[in-house]
Design an enzyme around this catalytic site. Structure first.
Site, PDB file in Angstrom:
ATOM      1  N   ARG A 175       0.824  -1.212   0.000  1.00 26.80           N
ATOM      2  CA  ARG A 175       0.000   0.000   0.000  1.00 26.80           C
ATOM      3  C   ARG A 175       0.857   1.261   0.000  1.00 26.80           C
ATOM      4  O   ARG A 175       2.064   1.210   0.243  1.00 26.80           O
ATOM      5  CB  ARG A 175      -0.904   0.023   1.236  1.00 26.80           C
ATOM      6  CG  ARG A 175      -0.117  -0.038   2.553  1.00 26.80           C
ATOM      7  CD  ARG A 175      -1.031  -0.021   3.760  1.00 26.80           C
ATOM      8  NE  ARG A 175      -0.274  -0.114   5.000  1.00 26.80           N
ATOM      9  CZ  ARG A 175      -0.606   0.475   6.138  1.00 26.80           C
ATOM     10  NH1 ARG A 175      -1.706   1.207   6.186  1.00 26.80           N
ATOM     11  NH2 ARG A 175       0.130   0.335   7.218  1.00 26.80           N
ATOM     12  N   THR A 199      11.522   3.504   9.357  1.00 24.13           N
ATOM     13  CA  THR A 199      11.199   2.837   8.097  1.00 24.13           C
ATOM     14  C   THR A 199      11.655   3.650   6.893  1.00 24.13           C
ATOM     15  O   THR A 199      11.445   4.863   6.834  1.00 24.13           O
ATOM     16  CB  THR A 199       9.684   2.593   7.996  1.00 24.13           C
ATOM     17  OG1 THR A 199       9.264   1.805   9.108  1.00 24.13           O
ATOM     18  CG2 THR A 199       9.332   1.873   6.702  1.00 24.13           C
ATOM     19  N   LYS A 220      14.709   0.115   8.901  1.00 30.04           N
ATOM     20  CA  LYS A 220      13.875  -0.973   8.395  1.00 30.04           C
ATOM     21  C   LYS A 220      13.475  -0.634   6.975  1.00 30.04           C
ATOM     22  O   LYS A 220      12.722   0.307   6.734  1.00 30.04           O
ATOM     23  CB  LYS A 220      12.629  -1.185   9.257  1.00 30.04           C
ATOM     24  CG  LYS A 220      11.875  -2.444   8.841  1.00 30.04           C
ATOM     25  CD  LYS A 220      10.732  -2.777   9.772  1.00 30.04           C
ATOM     26  CE  LYS A 220       9.450  -2.191   9.261  1.00 30.04           C
ATOM     27  NZ  LYS A 220       8.265  -2.794   9.914  1.00 30.04           N
ATOM     28  N   LYS A 267      11.777  -1.208   3.392  1.00 33.38           N
ATOM     29  CA  LYS A 267      10.684  -1.882   2.705  1.00 33.38           C
ATOM     30  C   LYS A 267      11.155  -2.358   1.328  1.00 33.38           C
ATOM     31  O   LYS A 267      11.800  -1.607   0.585  1.00 33.38           O
ATOM     32  CB  LYS A 267       9.495  -0.932   2.542  1.00 33.38           C
ATOM     33  CG  LYS A 267       8.849  -0.527   3.853  1.00 33.38           C
ATOM     34  CD  LYS A 267       8.118  -1.684   4.514  1.00 33.38           C
ATOM     35  CE  LYS A 267       7.344  -1.240   5.730  1.00 33.38           C
ATOM     36  NZ  LYS A 267       6.579  -2.344   6.351  1.00 33.38           N
ATOM     37  N   ASP A 296      11.825  -5.588   5.201  1.00 32.50           N
ATOM     38  CA  ASP A 296      10.445  -6.036   5.350  1.00 32.50           C
ATOM     39  C   ASP A 296       9.840  -6.217   3.967  1.00 32.50           C
ATOM     40  O   ASP A 296       9.622  -5.239   3.241  1.00 32.50           O
ATOM     41  CB  ASP A 296       9.644  -5.013   6.155  1.00 32.50           C
ATOM     42  CG  ASP A 296       8.224  -5.476   6.460  1.00 32.50           C
ATOM     43  OD1 ASP A 296       7.860  -6.596   6.054  1.00 32.50           O
ATOM     44  OD2 ASP A 296       7.488  -4.711   7.112  1.00 32.50           O
ATOM     45  N   GLU A 331      11.635  -9.470   7.587  1.00 25.63           N
ATOM     46  CA  GLU A 331      10.297  -9.536   8.156  1.00 25.63           C
ATOM     47  C   GLU A 331       9.311 -10.050   7.110  1.00 25.63           C
ATOM     48  O   GLU A 331       9.235  -9.537   5.998  1.00 25.63           O
ATOM     49  CB  GLU A 331       9.898  -8.127   8.623  1.00 25.63           C
ATOM     50  CG  GLU A 331       8.627  -8.063   9.421  1.00 25.63           C
ATOM     51  CD  GLU A 331       8.416  -6.682  10.021  1.00 25.63           C
ATOM     52  OE1 GLU A 331       7.261  -6.358  10.336  1.00 25.63           O
ATOM     53  OE2 GLU A 331       9.411  -5.937  10.184  1.00 25.63           O
ATOM     54  N   ASP A 384       5.599 -11.802  11.006  1.00 23.18           N
ATOM     55  CA  ASP A 384       4.760 -10.647  11.342  1.00 23.18           C
ATOM     56  C   ASP A 384       3.297 -10.950  11.027  1.00 23.18           C
ATOM     57  O   ASP A 384       2.528 -11.328  11.903  1.00 23.18           O
ATOM     58  CB  ASP A 384       5.247  -9.416  10.579  1.00 23.18           C
ATOM     59  CG  ASP A 384       4.434  -8.169  10.879  1.00 23.18           C
ATOM     60  OD1 ASP A 384       3.604  -8.200  11.811  1.00 23.18           O
ATOM     61  OD2 ASP A 384       4.606  -7.139  10.197  1.00 23.18           O
ATOM     62  N   LYS A 441       2.323  -6.969  17.381  1.00 24.43           N
ATOM     63  CA  LYS A 441       1.686  -5.679  17.108  1.00 24.43           C
ATOM     64  C   LYS A 441       0.322  -5.675  17.791  1.00 24.43           C
ATOM     65  O   LYS A 441      -0.465  -6.612  17.619  1.00 24.43           O
ATOM     66  CB  LYS A 441       1.524  -5.446  15.605  1.00 24.43           C
ATOM     67  CG  LYS A 441       2.843  -5.194  14.878  1.00 24.43           C
ATOM     68  CD  LYS A 441       2.622  -4.950  13.396  1.00 24.43           C
ATOM     69  CE  LYS A 441       3.949  -4.677  12.688  1.00 24.43           C
ATOM     70  NZ  LYS A 441       3.767  -4.579  11.210  1.00 24.43           N
ATOM     71  N   CYS A 488       4.478  -1.633  15.081  1.00 22.73           N
ATOM     72  CA  CYS A 488       3.220  -0.894  14.969  1.00 22.73           C
ATOM     73  C   CYS A 488       2.825  -0.799  13.503  1.00 22.73           C
ATOM     74  O   CYS A 488       3.628  -1.055  12.610  1.00 22.73           O
ATOM     75  CB  CYS A 488       3.343   0.503  15.576  1.00 22.73           C
ATOM     76  SG  CYS A 488       4.535   1.588  14.759  1.00 22.73           S
ATOM     77  N   LEU A 539       0.852   2.048  10.808  1.00 21.70           N
ATOM     78  CA  LEU A 539       0.965   3.502  10.728  1.00 21.70           C
ATOM     79  C   LEU A 539      -0.040   4.068  11.722  1.00 21.70           C
ATOM     80  O   LEU A 539      -1.232   4.166  11.430  1.00 21.70           O
ATOM     81  CB  LEU A 539       0.667   3.985   9.319  1.00 21.70           C
ATOM     82  CG  LEU A 539       1.873   4.294   8.446  1.00 21.70           C
ATOM     83  CD1 LEU A 539       1.427   4.842   7.114  1.00 21.70           C
ATOM     84  CD2 LEU A 539       2.833   5.257   9.129  1.00 21.70           C
ATOM     85  N   ASP A 557      10.243  -1.423  16.762  1.00 26.74           N
ATOM     86  CA  ASP A 557       9.855  -0.803  15.495  1.00 26.74           C
ATOM     87  C   ASP A 557       8.611   0.054  15.763  1.00 26.74           C
ATOM     88  O   ASP A 557       7.507  -0.276  15.343  1.00 26.74           O
ATOM     89  CB  ASP A 557       9.580  -1.882  14.448  1.00 26.74           C
ATOM     90  CG  ASP A 557       9.120  -1.323  13.116  1.00 26.74           C
ATOM     91  OD1 ASP A 557       9.546  -0.212  12.762  1.00 26.74           O
ATOM     92  OD2 ASP A 557       8.315  -2.000  12.427  1.00 26.74           O
ATOM     93  N   ASP A 598       8.024   3.527  15.093  1.00 25.76           N
ATOM     94  CA  ASP A 598       8.363   4.819  14.492  1.00 25.76           C
ATOM     95  C   ASP A 598       7.155   5.605  14.005  1.00 25.76           C
ATOM     96  O   ASP A 598       7.321   6.670  13.405  1.00 25.76           O
ATOM     97  CB  ASP A 598       9.355   4.618  13.344  1.00 25.76           C
ATOM     98  CG  ASP A 598       8.794   3.720  12.231  1.00 25.76           C
ATOM     99  OD1 ASP A 598       7.757   3.070  12.458  1.00 25.76           O
ATOM    100  OD2 ASP A 598       9.412   3.659  11.153  1.00 25.76           O
TER     101      ASP A 598
END
Length: 363
Positions: free
Chosen positions: A24, A135, A160, A162, A190, A218, A243, A267, A295, A297, A320, A322
């Protein structure tokens, strides 16, 4: 301390830069806020982000679960009847983990206020500071390298990254970042379920053979493919963190017992709040499997709750959290202090949230 009213609101907080993953793109945090009011005047705060692509929880679904099921379950009850109260939240509706998480953390907030103690202390925690990664969204290799340098200049020492959008570019992305920052930071990646098992092993081992020094990966494969996850774990040079495969304490136990991952990511929005998060952490501790506290967003209300959990369990060795530092503003009054990578837990009773600016109430 009896629950007299539950109010639902919404907040909108713009991000500094767009957040992009294999699943996304997000430009602002658009979260549901829960306020649980009591006859003593104490208020407990909770938050739920709509993350339909991961949890299945949309804004409408969160609000519907709250209004039609969860609020009816808790209204009029005594906060001191805590175990039964939090248990009722988990059992009154299946799934809907984000709505449950918002109410569960608000109840913990009230319980701490009832006994005039911070939640992390209530849980036996002694640590009052933690350090988070930050991230790096998936983009072109050149842009990601620039973003990594910016993060280093802001003081971060763990990134981290993506990956997963056009897997052929993933090794190039990490190479560009490592070349740009040298050994100044740890790199986690991730994939957000983007790779096939054999593809994941090939990419990860190629990264390590190029001496990119990846700390962990991840969720390299689709969440339901536990055998595929195990395949990667057994063959990858990079440790694997589960995750999206872990939504509940039972999921965590299955992953741990089968050896399908090296680490577990907890999470609150996936598992349903502080109460089930503690069960995952304690199960992992018994088995000697380290955890990350992560977490979605989210703004500071729910991330602040996660900070209290992270400060209460030593098996949580990777952070993690942030979300607040990715936001361009902070409408939350009180709570933990987020100073770039350094997070200091709130020592006020409960979770320490005092109020929320720019909230739009639905009632």
């Amino acid at each position: 301390m009896k629950i007299t009213e539950v109010r639902i609101g919404r907040i909108s907080v713009p991000l500094r830069v767009p957040f992009k993953t294999a699943l996304r793109r997000v430009d602002s945090v658009e979260d549901v806020i829960v306020e649980i009011h009591t006859d003593t005047g104490a208020v407990g705060y909770g938050e739920a982000p709509p993350t339909g692509v991961i949890t299945g929880d949309t804004t409408g679904a969160i609000i519907g679960a709250l209004k039609d099921h969860i609020i009816k379950t808790i209204i009029g009850r005594d906060v001191d009847d805590f175990e039964a109260l939090t248990d009722s939240v988990q059992k009154c509706i299946i799934h809907n983990s984000s709505a449950k998480a918002a109410v569960d953390m608000a109840l913990w907030d009230l319980y701490g206020q009832l006994y005039n103690i911070p939640v992390y202390k209530l849980l036996g925690g002694s640590k009052d500071k933690i350090v988070t990664d930050i991230t790096i969204s998936v983009n072109s290799p050149e842009e990601m390298a620039r973003d990594a340098i910016t993060a280093i200049n802001r003081g971060y020492d763990t990134l981290k990254v993506k990956v997963g959008v056009n897997p052929k570019l993933d090794v190039e992305r990490l190479s560009a970042i490592r070349n740009a920052i040298g050994a100044r930071a740890k790199l986690r990646i991730d994939a957000n379920q983007a790779w096939k098992p054999q593809e994941a092993v090939r990419i990860l081992n190629q990264m390590q053979e190029q001496e990119l020094d990846i700390e962990l990966v991840e969720q390299p494969v689709i969440a339901h493919d536990i055998e595929g996850l195990k395949y990667v774990t057994e063959r990858s040079y990079v440790p694997v963190l589960a995750d999206e495969s872990v939504f509940s304490p039972l999921d965590a136990m299955k992953i741990i017992q089968s050896g399908a991952a090296d680490l577990i990511n907890i999470k609150l929005m996936k598992c349903g709040g502080i109460t089930p998060a503690l069960k995952i952490a304690d199960a992992a501790s018994i088995m000697g499997v380290e955890c990350m506290l992560g977490c979605m967003l989210e703004a500071k209300v729910s991330v602040n709750a996660a900070v209290h959990v992270a400060c209460a369990r030593s098996i949580i060795t990777k952070i993690d959290l942030d979300g607040p530092v990715l936001c361009s503003e902070d409408p939350i009054i009180g709570g933990s202090i987020f100073d770039e990578k350094d997070i200091a837990v709130s020592k006020a009773p409960g979770l320490g949230i005092k109020g929320i600016e720019k909230i739009t109430y639905l009632d």
